[in-house]
Scaffold this active site. Structure first.
Site, mmCIF file in Angstrom:
data_model
loop_
_atom_site.group_PDB
_atom_site.id
_atom_site.type_symbol
_atom_site.label_atom_id
_atom_site.label_comp_id
_atom_site.label_asym_id
_atom_site.label_seq_id
_atom_site.Cartn_x
_atom_site.Cartn_y
_atom_site.Cartn_z
ATOM 1 N N ASP A 23 0.859 -1.184 0.000
ATOM 2 C CA ASP A 23 0.000 0.000 0.000
ATOM 3 C C ASP A 23 0.894 1.232 0.000
ATOM 4 O OD1 ASP A 23 -1.686 2.131 0.605
ATOM 5 O OD2 ASP A 23 -2.632 1.152 2.312
ATOM 6 N N ASP A 47 -4.520 7.398 -7.118
ATOM 7 C CA ASP A 47 -4.832 8.824 -6.985
ATOM 8 C C ASP A 47 -5.869 9.041 -5.884
ATOM 9 O OD1 ASP A 47 -4.796 11.557 -7.587
ATOM 10 O OD2 ASP A 47 -6.027 11.356 -9.371
#
Length: 187
Positions: A23, A47
């Protein structure tokens, strides 16, 4: 170039490059790279995650960039730097990768440019560590095998030519994406 294998990552170029699933919003690097869309206002995938976790400070900084330097949006292949807000990283480098099949045959050039511009921006700001997602391989549909060859070549050429960046982490959303990258990289 040596390859060191560990349970969840591999490293190259004497440990200066690491490839792993994970992550990107929890990476403790000087900068994380956002695979941004031209608006800089967040979106899906990486994003959206960076904007959600990083919080309002990132969006405010992006709005300021849009109001001043990039009123029409950030051009493909360009990169800008903002605060990282609530992320563990110090900065976010936003770059827009190419949409596959929509750049008049310049996709490879623009993808390499997105990586190089991000690395140059990090070096200009004295940053030593940077974490990248896989730019353009999600919604923008860049073939993952091609993207691996292009991005790895751009990164290794930059690191060999310019010694400013100490470590580049390539953080993939899934283990399978990391494995595809590892099969096609050119480090």
């Amino acid at each position: 170039m040596s390859v060191e294998t560990q349970p969840n990552f591999q490293s190259f170029l004497d440990g200066r490059i690491t490839v792993k699933p994970g992550d990107i919003t929890v990476e403790n690097a000087d900068a994380v790279v956002n695979a941004a869309n031209p608006t800089l206002f967040g979106g899906g995938g990486v994003d959206g995650a960076i904007h959600r976790v990083g919080g309002a400070e990132i969006l405010a900084a992006c709005k300021k960039l849009r109001d001043t330097a990039f009123p029409g949006g950030l051009p493909t292949g360009e990169a800008v730097i903002t605060t990282a807000g609530n992320l563990p990283a110090k900065f976010v480098i936003h770059t827009v990768g190419p949409v596959y099949g929509e750049e008049g045959g310049r996709e490879a050039e623009l993808l390499a440019k997105a990586y190089i511009e991000s690395l140059q921006l990090a070096a200009q700001h004295g940053l030593r560590t940077i974490a990248f997602p896989s730019i353009s391989t999600g919604t923008y549909q860049y073939p993952k095998d091609e993207a691996a060859r292009i991005s790895s070549r751009a990164i290794v050429d930059f690191l060999i030519e310019k010694g400013a960046i100490k470590n580049v982490s390539l953080v993939f959303f899934s283990r399978s994406d990391a494995e595809i990258f590892l099969r096609h990289q050119v480090f």
